[in-house]
Design a protein around this motif. Sequence first.
Motif, PDB file in Angstrom:
ATOM      1  N   PRO A   1       8.242 128.599  30.689  1.00  0.00           N
ATOM      2  CA  PRO A   1       8.260 127.958  29.371  1.00  0.00           C
ATOM      3  C   PRO A   1       8.724 128.968  28.322  1.00  0.00           C
ATOM      4  O   PRO A   1       8.382 130.142  28.377  1.00  0.00           O
ATOM      5  CB  PRO A   1       6.810 127.553  29.155  1.00  0.00           C
ATOM      6  CG  PRO A   1       6.009 128.472  30.001  1.00  0.00           C
ATOM      7  CD  PRO A   1       6.883 128.807  31.185  1.00  0.00           C
ATOM      8  N   LYS A   2       9.544 128.489  27.407  1.00  0.00           N
ATOM      9  CA  LYS A   2      10.082 129.347  26.334  1.00  0.00           C
ATOM     10  C   LYS A   2       9.427 128.914  25.022  1.00  0.00           C
ATOM     11  O   LYS A   2       9.477 127.730  24.664  1.00  0.00           O
ATOM     12  CB  LYS A   2      11.601 129.181  26.233  1.00  0.00           C
ATOM     13  CG  LYS A   2      12.358 129.407  27.550  1.00  0.00           C
ATOM     14  CD  LYS A   2      12.312 130.842  28.017  1.00  0.00           C
ATOM     15  CE  LYS A   2      13.199 131.051  29.252  1.00  0.00           C
ATOM     16  NZ  LYS A   2      13.123 132.415  29.773  1.00  0.00           N
TER      17      LYS A   2
ATOM     18  N   VAL B   1      16.615 127.768  17.679  1.00  0.00           N
ATOM     19  CA  VAL B   1      17.860 127.425  18.388  1.00  0.00           C
ATOM     20  C   VAL B   1      18.010 128.317  19.625  1.00  0.00           C
ATOM     21  O   VAL B   1      18.353 127.855  20.715  1.00  0.00           O
ATOM     22  CB  VAL B   1      19.070 127.572  17.437  1.00  0.00           C
ATOM     23  CG1 VAL B   1      20.387 127.468  18.218  1.00  0.00           C
ATOM     24  CG2 VAL B   1      19.001 126.513  16.338  1.00  0.00           C
ATOM     25  N   ALA B   2      17.682 129.592  19.483  1.00  0.00           N
ATOM     26  CA  ALA B   2      17.777 130.525  20.619  1.00  0.00           C
ATOM     27  C   ALA B   2      16.809 130.115  21.732  1.00  0.00           C
ATOM     28  O   ALA B   2      17.145 130.175  22.921  1.00  0.00           O
ATOM     29  CB  ALA B   2      17.470 131.945  20.158  1.00  0.00           C
ATOM     30  N   THR B   3      15.637 129.630  21.341  1.00  0.00           N
ATOM     31  CA  THR B   3      14.635 129.223  22.328  1.00  0.00           C
ATOM     32  C   THR B   3      15.101 127.988  23.098  1.00  0.00           C
ATOM     33  O   THR B   3      14.960 127.889  24.313  1.00  0.00           O
ATOM     34  CB  THR B   3      13.293 128.953  21.632  1.00  0.00           C
ATOM     35  OG1 THR B   3      12.894 130.162  20.961  1.00  0.00           O
ATOM     36  CG2 THR B   3      12.209 128.529  22.609  1.00  0.00           C
ATOM     37  N   ARG B   4      15.728 127.086  22.360  1.00  0.00           N
ATOM     38  CA  ARG B   4      16.267 125.877  23.002  1.00  0.00           C
ATOM     39  C   ARG B   4      17.351 126.265  24.005  1.00  0.00           C
ATOM     40  O   ARG B   4      17.404 125.753  25.125  1.00  0.00           O
ATOM     41  CB  ARG B   4      16.815 124.978  21.884  1.00  0.00           C
ATOM     42  CG  ARG B   4      17.591 123.786  22.317  1.00  0.00           C
ATOM     43  CD  ARG B   4      16.716 122.532  22.548  1.00  0.00           C
ATOM     44  NE  ARG B   4      17.375 121.701  23.561  1.00  0.00           N
ATOM     45  CZ  ARG B   4      16.999 121.650  24.854  1.00  0.00           C
ATOM     46  NH1 ARG B   4      15.927 122.311  25.257  1.00  0.00           N
ATOM     47  NH2 ARG B   4      17.661 120.918  25.743  1.00  0.00           N
ATOM     48  N   ARG B   5      18.181 127.229  23.611  1.00  0.00           N
ATOM     49  CA  ARG B   5      19.287 127.666  24.479  1.00  0.00           C
ATOM     50  C   ARG B   5      18.721 128.340  25.736  1.00  0.00           C
ATOM     51  O   ARG B   5      19.133 128.060  26.853  1.00  0.00           O
ATOM     52  CB  ARG B   5      20.182 128.633  23.711  1.00  0.00           C
ATOM     53  CG  ARG B   5      21.529 128.903  24.357  1.00  0.00           C
ATOM     54  CD  ARG B   5      22.518 129.567  23.392  1.00  0.00           C
ATOM     55  NE  ARG B   5      21.972 130.754  22.773  1.00  0.00           N
ATOM     56  CZ  ARG B   5      21.768 130.874  21.463  1.00  0.00           C
ATOM     57  NH1 ARG B   5      22.041 129.867  20.648  1.00  0.00           N
ATOM     58  NH2 ARG B   5      21.273 131.990  20.964  1.00  0.00           N
TER      59      ARG B   5
ATOM     60  N   ARG C   1       5.745 133.485  30.995  1.00  0.00           N
ATOM     61  CA  ARG C   1       6.436 132.709  29.971  1.00  0.00           C
ATOM     62  C   ARG C   1       7.465 133.586  29.277  1.00  0.00           C
ATOM     63  O   ARG C   1       7.542 134.798  29.531  1.00  0.00           O
ATOM     64  CB  ARG C   1       5.436 132.194  28.931  1.00  0.00           C
ATOM     65  CG  ARG C   1       4.802 133.311  28.089  1.00  0.00           C
ATOM     66  CD  ARG C   1       4.095 132.801  26.854  1.00  0.00           C
ATOM     67  NE  ARG C   1       3.332 133.864  26.189  1.00  0.00           N
ATOM     68  CZ  ARG C   1       2.730 133.691  25.032  1.00  0.00           C
ATOM     69  NH1 ARG C   1       2.798 132.517  24.382  1.00  0.00           N
ATOM     70  NH2 ARG C   1       2.029 134.669  24.476  1.00  0.00           N
ATOM     71  N   GLY C   2       8.220 132.995  28.336  1.00  0.00           N
ATOM     72  CA  GLY C   2       9.145 133.808  27.528  1.00  0.00           C
ATOM     73  C   GLY C   2       8.946 133.472  26.059  1.00  0.00           C
ATOM     74  O   GLY C   2       9.311 132.385  25.623  1.00  0.00           O
ATOM     75  N   VAL C   3       8.327 134.370  25.285  1.00  0.00           N
ATOM     76  CA  VAL C   3       8.288 134.188  23.821  1.00  0.00           C
ATOM     77  C   VAL C   3       9.648 134.658  23.334  1.00  0.00           C
ATOM     78  O   VAL C   3      10.018 135.827  23.531  1.00  0.00           O
ATOM     79  CB  VAL C   3       7.161 135.014  23.180  1.00  0.00           C
ATOM     80  CG1 VAL C   3       7.163 134.839  21.663  1.00  0.00           C
ATOM     81  CG2 VAL C   3       5.809 134.579  23.765  1.00  0.00           C
ATOM     82  N   THR C   4      10.429 133.736  22.756  1.00  0.00           N
ATOM     83  CA  THR C   4      11.874 133.944  22.643  1.00  0.00           C
ATOM     84  C   THR C   4      12.355 134.089  21.202  1.00  0.00           C
ATOM     85  O   THR C   4      11.940 133.335  20.324  1.00  0.00           O
ATOM     86  CB  THR C   4      12.594 132.748  23.304  1.00  0.00           C
ATOM     87  OG1 THR C   4      12.104 132.598  24.652  1.00  0.00           O
ATOM     88  CG2 THR C   4      14.091 132.952  23.340  1.00  0.00           C
TER      89      THR C   4
ATOM     90  N   GLY D   1      16.272 136.406  23.743  1.00  0.00           N
ATOM     91  CA  GLY D   1      15.516 137.303  24.634  1.00  0.00           C
ATOM     92  C   GLY D   1      14.029 137.201  24.382  1.00  0.00           C
ATOM     93  O   GLY D   1      13.593 136.654  23.368  1.00  0.00           O
ATOM     94  N   SER D   2      13.250 137.700  25.342  1.00  0.00           N
ATOM     95  CA  SER D   2      11.786 137.608  25.262  1.00  0.00           C
ATOM     96  C   SER D   2      11.218 138.747  24.442  1.00  0.00           C
ATOM     97  O   SER D   2      11.723 139.864  24.469  1.00  0.00           O
ATOM     98  CB  SER D   2      11.183 137.652  26.671  1.00  0.00           C
ATOM     99  OG  SER D   2      11.576 136.485  27.354  1.00  0.00           O
ATOM    100  N   VAL D   3      10.142 138.438  23.718  1.00  0.00           N
ATOM    101  CA  VAL D   3       9.454 139.408  22.863  1.00  0.00           C
ATOM    102  C   VAL D   3       8.116 139.782  23.498  1.00  0.00           C
ATOM    103  O   VAL D   3       7.367 138.909  23.927  1.00  0.00           O
ATOM    104  CB  VAL D   3       9.183 138.780  21.478  1.00  0.00           C
ATOM    105  CG1 VAL D   3       8.521 139.800  20.566  1.00  0.00           C
ATOM    106  CG2 VAL D   3      10.462 138.265  20.853  1.00  0.00           C
TER     107      VAL D   3
END
Length: 452
Positions: free
Chosen positions: A225-226, A237-241, A296-299, A310-312
């Motif tokens: 999950p992003k 928008v980056a998270t959606r991508r 997960r990816g916090v984006t 990218g993930s934070v």
Amino acid sequence: MSQAPVFPDGFLWGAATAAHQIEGSPLADGAGPSIWTRFAHTPGMTLNGDTGDVACDHYRRWKDDVKLMRDLGLQAYRFSVAWARVLPEGTGRINQAGLDFYSRLVDELLANGIEPLLTLYHWDLPAALDDRGGWLNRDSADWFAEYASVMYKALDGRVKKWVTLNEPWVITDGGYLHGALAPGHRSLFEAPIASHNLMRAHGAAVRAYREIGAHEIGLVVNIEPKYAASDSEADRVATRRAHAYMNEQYLHPALLGRYPEELEDVFGAAWPEWPKQDFELIRQKLDFVGINYYTRGVTEANDSYPLKAGSVRQPLATYSETGWEFYPKGLTDLLVWFKQTYGDTPVYITENGAAMYDPPAAEVDADGRGRVRDPLRTAYLRQHIGAIHDAIQAGVDVRGYMLWSLLDNLEWSLGYSKRFGMVHVNYATQQRTPKDSAHWYSGVIRSHGRSL
Ligand SMILES: OC[C@@H]1[C@@H](O)[C@H](O)[C@@H](O)c2[nH]c(CCc3ccccc3)c[n+]21
């Protein structure tokens, strides 16, 4: 006292491995080389030059390893077949000794009450097919269907749960875009072509199964999950991508017959026009989907190539040795998203686990057994199996859990540096030592999850 979790009747408790990571003896008994045999023997491609020449020596120790699975109480075992053992040139001539290895393994599993869950492709393409263009060649769909049909005719009925591909995202992103994995290509133009042919191959193998097989077949994807790092437009928008690129890029064509439109933003001029009939091949009815979940990816939006996302890192979180955040709620969120997006296709968690620094199995406990204390792995597993239960409570049809991994093993380009096993492997002696997490997991299986 919260209620003890109740898992559905028939929920399957198992563990997972993959051929290249545990078998060793890659060229024994007439087997042909794979792209990983080549890649690992190419200087600089793997940490410390680690190869799969020995790995966990499972090709020779398979009978003891099945006994270990039985002693741990596993109900199922997910493993993969090394294509080049069975078809050394990838197509045509069958190497009976290679096929016999897997036939004997399946019989031993069944004799010990363990259900086999067979992955046809876990990244180790026969090198002979890479010489013919590999996944960049549209003929790869036919090559894969031919290999799959050999396996169906030999094992279907004893094997009742088949997986076509393990993680087309990693195969493409690692092997064709960034070059970190075999065959080590770095091309924005090759990546979508390899990815598309992998999905055509998946469809061709499922279509062949419907002709030959009589049980269940599915696809395994790694998804995470992003979550947007902020509510800025750029981050959203980056998270959606990032979500489309990892989580929808394979499930959309497999289950909906189309790609998410964000992929055109990711690949730009490198995004081809796809022949319409390809999607009729790719989209096949599946009996289940396997989900490999780790984190997960916090984006956030950034200038990374080509995703620009990218993930934070989360400062207060716990991280595994591979730098993956412990985030069990992400698994619940992901499973609910899967049901909302794709409907009621049954799901197996086909991989979940963590590489943690485990103290060496030097200690010997009271009755002379080796002991490996791995409390963080047990915490990770408990949290994530609990998250699966939460998703089941929310109505998601999750049918089973395959812990990654049964054994410490070869972590691809990271060599033997990362230990995911619930059983410790001393690579110098090949001694197996169940870790504390394995004894804990045995209790979970015996209690059908109630002891969580
Ligand atoms: O990295 C642990 C395992 C591998 O050993 C398995 O072979 C592979 O199926 C698998 N997939 C994932 C998640 C996706 C991923 C793989 C490699 C690198 C980064 C992310 C984690 N794992």
